[in-house]
Scaffold this motif. Structure first.
Motif, PDB file in Angstrom:
ATOM      1  N   THR A 172      16.191  12.213   3.029  1.00 36.97           N
ATOM      2  CA  THR A 172      15.580  13.452   2.558  1.00 36.97           C
ATOM      3  C   THR A 172      16.334  13.851   1.302  1.00 36.97           C
ATOM      4  O   THR A 172      17.208  13.143   0.839  1.00 36.97           O
ATOM      5  N   GLY A 173      15.981  14.994   0.804  1.00 37.48           N
ATOM      6  CA  GLY A 173      16.763  15.524  -0.304  1.00 37.48           C
ATOM      7  C   GLY A 173      16.498  14.822  -1.613  1.00 37.48           C
ATOM      8  O   GLY A 173      15.568  14.018  -1.728  1.00 37.48           O
ATOM      9  N   PRO A 174      17.334  15.098  -2.597  1.00 36.06           N
ATOM     10  CA  PRO A 174      17.086  14.622  -3.962  1.00 36.06           C
ATOM     11  C   PRO A 174      17.034  13.099  -4.086  1.00 36.06           C
ATOM     12  O   PRO A 174      16.274  12.574  -4.893  1.00 36.06           O
ATOM     13  N   ALA A 175      17.827  12.395  -3.283  1.00 35.55           N
ATOM     14  CA  ALA A 175      17.830  10.934  -3.404  1.00 35.55           C
ATOM     15  C   ALA A 175      16.475  10.345  -3.033  1.00 35.55           C
ATOM     16  O   ALA A 175      16.095   9.272  -3.509  1.00 35.55           O
ATOM     17  N   ASN A 176      15.737  11.064  -2.194  1.00 38.25           N
ATOM     18  CA  ASN A 176      14.453  10.541  -1.749  1.00 38.25           C
ATOM     19  C   ASN A 176      13.468  10.361  -2.899  1.00 38.25           C
ATOM     20  O   ASN A 176      12.724   9.390  -2.940  1.00 38.25           O
ATOM     21  N   GLU A 177      13.494  11.289  -3.827  1.00 41.08           N
ATOM     22  CA  GLU A 177      12.564  11.203  -4.950  1.00 41.08           C
ATOM     23  C   GLU A 177      12.825   9.937  -5.780  1.00 41.08           C
ATOM     24  O   GLU A 177      11.896   9.234  -6.177  1.00 41.08           O
ATOM     25  N   LEU A 178      14.117   9.658  -5.985  1.00 40.53           N
ATOM     26  CA  LEU A 178      14.470   8.436  -6.713  1.00 40.53           C
ATOM     27  C   LEU A 178      14.063   7.205  -5.913  1.00 40.53           C
ATOM     28  O   LEU A 178      13.554   6.225  -6.454  1.00 40.53           O
ATOM     29  N   LEU A 179      14.274   7.272  -4.598  1.00 42.78           N
ATOM     30  CA  LEU A 179      13.962   6.127  -3.757  1.00 42.78           C
ATOM     31  C   LEU A 179      12.461   5.816  -3.796  1.00 42.78           C
ATOM     32  O   LEU A 179      12.065   4.647  -3.864  1.00 42.78           O
ATOM     33  N   LEU A 180      11.636   6.856  -3.792  1.00 45.33           N
ATOM     34  CA  LEU A 180      10.192   6.607  -3.844  1.00 45.33           C
ATOM     35  C   LEU A 180       9.811   5.905  -5.146  1.00 45.33           C
ATOM     36  O   LEU A 180       8.978   5.000  -5.158  1.00 45.33           O
ATOM     37  N   ALA A 181      10.461   6.313  -6.233  1.00 39.44           N
ATOM     38  CA  ALA A 181      10.202   5.635  -7.510  1.00 39.44           C
ATOM     39  C   ALA A 181      10.659   4.174  -7.437  1.00 39.44           C
ATOM     40  O   ALA A 181       9.977   3.272  -7.930  1.00 39.44           O
ATOM     41  N   ALA A 182      11.813   3.942  -6.784  1.00 38.91           N
ATOM     42  CA  ALA A 182      12.321   2.568  -6.658  1.00 38.91           C
ATOM     43  C   ALA A 182      11.391   1.714  -5.786  1.00 38.91           C
ATOM     44  O   ALA A 182      11.192   0.529  -6.051  1.00 38.91           O
ATOM     45  N   PHE A 183      10.814   2.331  -4.752  1.00 42.36           N
ATOM     46  CA  PHE A 183       9.829   1.620  -3.918  1.00 42.36           C
ATOM     47  C   PHE A 183       8.678   1.132  -4.785  1.00 42.36           C
ATOM     48  O   PHE A 183       8.232  -0.009  -4.686  1.00 42.36           O
ATOM     49  N   SER A 184       8.191   2.034  -5.613  1.00 37.05           N
ATOM     50  CA  SER A 184       7.034   1.674  -6.410  1.00 37.05           C
ATOM     51  C   SER A 184       7.383   0.553  -7.401  1.00 37.05           C
ATOM     52  O   SER A 184       6.564  -0.333  -7.673  1.00 37.05           O
ATOM     53  N   ILE A 185       8.621   0.543  -7.885  1.00 33.26           N
ATOM     54  CA  ILE A 185       9.041  -0.519  -8.811  1.00 33.26           C
ATOM     55  C   ILE A 185       9.126  -1.871  -8.096  1.00 33.26           C
ATOM     56  O   ILE A 185       8.625  -2.882  -8.584  1.00 33.26           O
ATOM     57  N   VAL A 186       9.725  -1.883  -6.897  1.00 31.94           N
ATOM     58  CA  VAL A 186       9.875  -3.169  -6.199  1.00 31.94           C
ATOM     59  C   VAL A 186       8.502  -3.651  -5.714  1.00 31.94           C
ATOM     60  O   VAL A 186       8.183  -4.846  -5.766  1.00 31.94           O
ATOM     61  N   ASN A 187       7.673  -2.701  -5.315  1.00 28.93           N
ATOM     62  CA  ASN A 187       6.289  -3.015  -4.941  1.00 28.93           C
ATOM     63  C   ASN A 187       5.584  -3.719  -6.100  1.00 28.93           C
ATOM     64  O   ASN A 187       4.973  -4.774  -5.927  1.00 28.93           O
ATOM     65  N   ASP A 188       5.718  -3.166  -7.299  1.00 30.06           N
ATOM     66  CA  ASP A 188       5.082  -3.773  -8.470  1.00 30.06           C
ATOM     67  C   ASP A 188       5.689  -5.127  -8.791  1.00 30.06           C
ATOM     68  O   ASP A 188       4.979  -6.044  -9.193  1.00 30.06           O
ATOM     69  N   SER A 189       7.004  -5.249  -8.613  1.00 28.52           N
ATOM     70  CA  SER A 189       7.583  -6.527  -9.013  1.00 28.52           C
ATOM     71  C   SER A 189       7.220  -7.616  -8.006  1.00 28.52           C
ATOM     72  O   SER A 189       7.079  -8.773  -8.376  1.00 28.52           O
ATOM     73  N   ILE A 190       7.004  -7.243  -6.744  1.00 29.65           N
ATOM     74  CA  ILE A 190       6.541  -8.244  -5.768  1.00 29.65           C
ATOM     75  C   ILE A 190       5.094  -8.632  -6.081  1.00 29.65           C
ATOM     76  O   ILE A 190       4.758  -9.813  -6.145  1.00 29.65           O
ATOM     77  N   SER A 191       4.239  -7.642  -6.339  1.00 31.52           N
ATOM     78  CA  SER A 191       2.850  -8.004  -6.696  1.00 31.52           C
ATOM     79  C   SER A 191       2.818  -8.805  -7.995  1.00 31.52           C
ATOM     80  O   SER A 191       1.901  -9.594  -8.207  1.00 31.52           O
ATOM     81  N   GLY A 192       3.820  -8.591  -8.833  1.00 29.22           N
ATOM     82  CA  GLY A 192       3.895  -9.328 -10.099  1.00 29.22           C
ATOM     83  C   GLY A 192       4.108 -10.824  -9.920  1.00 29.22           C
ATOM     84  O   GLY A 192       3.893 -11.593 -10.847  1.00 29.22           O
ATOM     85  N   LEU A 193       4.545 -11.234  -8.734  1.00 32.85           N
ATOM     86  CA  LEU A 193       4.759 -12.664  -8.490  1.00 32.85           C
ATOM     87  C   LEU A 193       3.446 -13.398  -8.205  1.00 32.85           C
ATOM     88  O   LEU A 193       3.373 -14.622  -8.296  1.00 32.85           O
ATOM     89  N   VAL A 194       2.427 -12.613  -7.840  1.00 34.75           N
ATOM     90  CA  VAL A 194       1.161 -13.211  -7.403  1.00 34.75           C
ATOM     91  C   VAL A 194       0.459 -13.884  -8.578  1.00 34.75           C
ATOM     92  O   VAL A 194       0.280 -13.285  -9.626  1.00 34.75           O
TER      93      VAL A 194
END
Ligand SMILES: *[C@@H]1O[C@H](CO)[C@@H](O)[C@H](O)[C@H]1NC(C)=O
Ligand SMILES: *[C@@H]1O[C@H](CO)[C@@H](O)[C@H](O)[C@H]1NC(C)=O
Ligand SMILES: *[C@@H]1O[C@H](CO)[C@@H](O)[C@H](O)[C@H]1NC(C)=O
Ligand SMILES: *[C@@H]1O[C@H](CO)[C@@H](O)[C@H](O)[C@H]1NC(C)=O
Length: 646
Positions: free
Chosen positions: A136-158
């Motif tokens: 929770t808290g402020p770190a969560n906002e950064l983590l959600l952005a990091a999720f979206s980045i790793v999500n994109d980089s995994i789809s980028g392998l396709v």
């Protein structure tokens, strides 16, 4: 630190000026419209940061092969052996799959803690990814952005989007991230960047569990987890695969893992700098040191000192705007990288600083563009701040304030401070000063530095910036250093050759250092000379093995506690953004393993193990899949025949 100005390039730019302006206006309108529409569309969702990032480089083989594969790989004695496929039947393995399951970890940089990797892989597709934040808290906002980045980089392998219809071995791939300290949202030197990963099947699901003290550790964990995933081009037209099980514990050896880019000798677009940050994140480098200005140009538009760019940019469109810088700082932060902007002073400052006379502030800089340049500076054009003009210090305070606020960074500040040419000051003072009383102009340099440091404190709201970095110079040598540079506060970035006495002297005098030895970690060297006079800047080229095998704390017996870390430097006299990627990569990745893992070095042979070659090659391919035009390590045959080229 050397410089270059190309008049012919400038003429070409002027001819294109009008078209460029029209395009710029059109682009800005599009960007504005896009942002507006995006904002409208997401207005009622949770706020989300928008990051733009374009792939520059599309690898030649981005489509799936049309023909049946020719080679298969078999793991024999921990090495993938290439064999010709003799009939259409039987098991064939792609090189990617073989190397992920054969001997080496394929992780880069190699984790420092224990690693266990499963010997089996499962197929999945990117739609099965499911991210859970236990934070929770402020770190969560950064983590959600990091999720979206790793999500994109995994789809980028396709490489073949039809793969989504294939049957997969698992029904879901859950990534669960727990961050213990939810309040840390700024990277500091003492930020805990460690993480642990456990990856294992749970029924028909695969669960990747990442635990970290801070967001920054968690982000590194996601990066490592993504390195356990690859595209297998042989499996029914291609599919994503991941190891079926793994555990990793990891923690960096050095807190400061920097990469410097110079945008003053030649301009680089924001896009290309962001791409550099993407590369840095993928190898866990964490400081982007931006040498934004120099005597040649001043491309940074400062909110309270826009005159510097007005007088110093190569062209009105070759600038960095404050909002672009702020966006870049956010872009970097969610990738675990902090941005430090260096406006080098008092030397390496000329064009841009000429606005003083227009505004009644007098000469802020002296020797600007003076010739013959070799009398007054290390490379053309010359320029140095005028220590004699009290307005200089007022301008510096404003500048420091702007830099701190643009980067949101006040734990570390880089003052520059190298290569002051005392002859330039001597000439000026003889002509203009009423109190030419210095018998040794190093004292003038020292006094300038003390005044500038006071202005930095004032700009930081009266609080001392804990770590002020200066380049090593004559001022950071005995006897001046102890007189002018406080070891509790000043960190010296030691850039001289590793045989020079500077580095061991600094350490034995009790200073903290960042190592950037020119003979190992200057990535711009080796492209010959760009001017007729003087030495070829710093030939020869430093191959990745030289970068990797530089371990100065061992070679020079330095007390590691005083080494904050290292930094690779890329000066831009001889490159623009077209050659930015290949000049940096994969060598900056080799450096990253030196400062993250700090592997042992055999100083009698300097042999690099086969495992390092294969892992670095895999990392090089990862960089390419992220749109970074990294150089090849060796012929394709060597990649296809691991171990056979050593
Ligand atoms: C991951 O990407 C997919 C598209 O490939 C998207 O539908 C999904 O929302 C993304 N998830 C996250 C957490 O960003
Ligand atoms: C994830 O790891 C944490 C810490 O090791 C542990 O407490 C938690 O139970 C794990 N969760 C799962 C789903 O394995
Ligand atoms: C540093 O000082 C030495 C000796 O005083 C001098 O020879 C040298 O040129 C100086 N270096 C620079 C970069 O000013
Ligand atoms: C030189 O003179 C100035 C002004 O009188 C004074 O502030 C400064 O301390 C003097 N410097 C030295 C090195 O004596």
């Amino acid at each position: 630190m050397r410089g270059h100005f190309c008049p012919w390039k400038r003429r070409e730019r002027m001819k294109q000026g009008e078209l460029r302006r029209a395009l710029l206006v059109a682009t800005l309108l599009c960007v504005f419209l896009f942002v507006y529409l995006y904002w409208q569309q997401t207005a009622d969702e949770t706020p989300h940061l928008l990051y733009t990032y374009k792939h520059l480089y599309v690898p030649f083989r981005s489509a799936p092969a049309e023909q049946a594969p020719q080679w298969t790989w078999q793991c024999i004695n921990q090495r993938c052996e290439r064999q010709r496929i003799k009939s259409d039947v039987g098991d064939v393995a792609s090189l990617a799959t073989c190397s992920m399951l054969c001997g080496s970890t394929q992780l880069w940089p190699q984790p420092t803690g224990p690693v266990t990797l499963g010997s089996k892989a499962v197929t999945f597709n990117h739609r099965l990814l499911d991210f859970y934040s236990k934070t929770t808290g402020p770190a969560n906002e950064l983590l959600l952005a990091a999720f979206s980045i790793v999500n994109d980089s995994i789809s980028g392998l396709v490489q073949n989007s039809d793969y989504i219809h294939q049957k997969t071995d698992i029904t879901k791939f859950k990534i669960i991230v727990s961050i213990l300290d939810a309040t840390t949202v700024k990277l500091k030197l003492n930020t805990d960047e460690s993480y642990t990963i456990t990856l294992k099947p749970h029924g028909t699901e695969l669960v990747g569990n990442i635990t970290a003290k801070t967001f920054f550790g968690a982000r590194h964990g996601l990066e490592t987890l993504s390195q356990l995933i690859w595209w297998d081009e042989y499996h029914e037209g291609g599919t994503l695969k991941i190891l079926k099980g793994a555990t990793v514990q990891d923690n960096p050896m050095f807190a400061y893992r920097g990469l410097m880019v110079d945008t003053a000798r030649n301009f680089m677009s924001m896009e290309s700098l962001k791409r550099t940050i993407v590369g840095m994140a993928s190898v866990k480098l964490n400081v982007f040191h931006w040498h934004v200005s120099d005597s040649q140009s001043f491309p940074l538009v400062l909110p309270n000192l826009p005159q510097l760019a007005k007088h110093g940019a190569y062209a009105p469109d070759l600038v960095y705007k404050p909002e672009e810088v702020k966006e870049m700082v956010e872009f970097a932060k969610v990738r675990g990288v902090r941005v430090i902007i260096e406006v080098d002073t008092p030397a390496h400052a000329g064009n841009g600083w000429t606005f003083g006379q227009d505004e009644g502030l007098g000469e802020l800089a002296v020797c600007v563009n003076e010739r013959p340049w070799s009398l007054y500076c290390g490379e053309p054009p010359c320029g140095q701040l005028n220590p004699d003009n009290p307005n200089v210090y007022d301008v510096l305070e404003k500048l420091y304030k702007d830099l701190i606020s643009l980067t949101d960074e006040n734990e570390i500040f880089h003052m520059g401070g190298d290569e002051v040419n005392l002859e330039c000051w001597a000439q000026h003072l003889q002509k203009n000063s009423n109190y030419y009383n210095y018998t040794d102009l190093h004292d003038l340099w020292g006094d300038f530095t003390l005044k500038a440091l006071n202005r930095l404190t004032a700009a930081n709201g009266g609080k001392k910036v804990p770590h002020v970095i200066v380049w090593s110079s004559n001022l950071s040598k005995r006897p001046y250093i102890t007189k002018y540079l406080d070891k509790e506060n000043v960190v010296v970035q030691s850039w001289g050759a590793s045989q020079w006495p500077d580095t061991p002297d600094l350490v034995s005098d009790g200073y903290k250092i960042i190592v950037s030895h020119v003979d190992a970690w200057y990535l711009d060297c080796g492209f010959g000379r760009w001017r007729e006079t003087g030495d070829a800047a710093c030939d020869p080229y430093r191959p990745w093995q030289t970068v990797y095998n530089h371990r100065p704390w061992q070679q020079l017996h330095l007390n590691k506690k005083q080494v904050m870390g290292g930094e690779v430097c890329l000066w831009s006299e001889q490159l623009e953004e077209g050659s930015l990627d290949p000049r940096l990569w994969p060598r900056a990745a080799a450096f990253a393993e030196r400062v993250w893992t700090d592997p042992q070095l055999d100083m009698s042979t300097y042999t690099i193990l086969e495992d390092v070659y294969t892992r670095l090659n895999t990392q090089r391919d990862r960089l390419v899949s992220k749109g970074i035009a990294a150089e090849a390590l060796w012929p394709g045959w060597c990649k296809q025949n691991p171990g056979m080229c050593l």
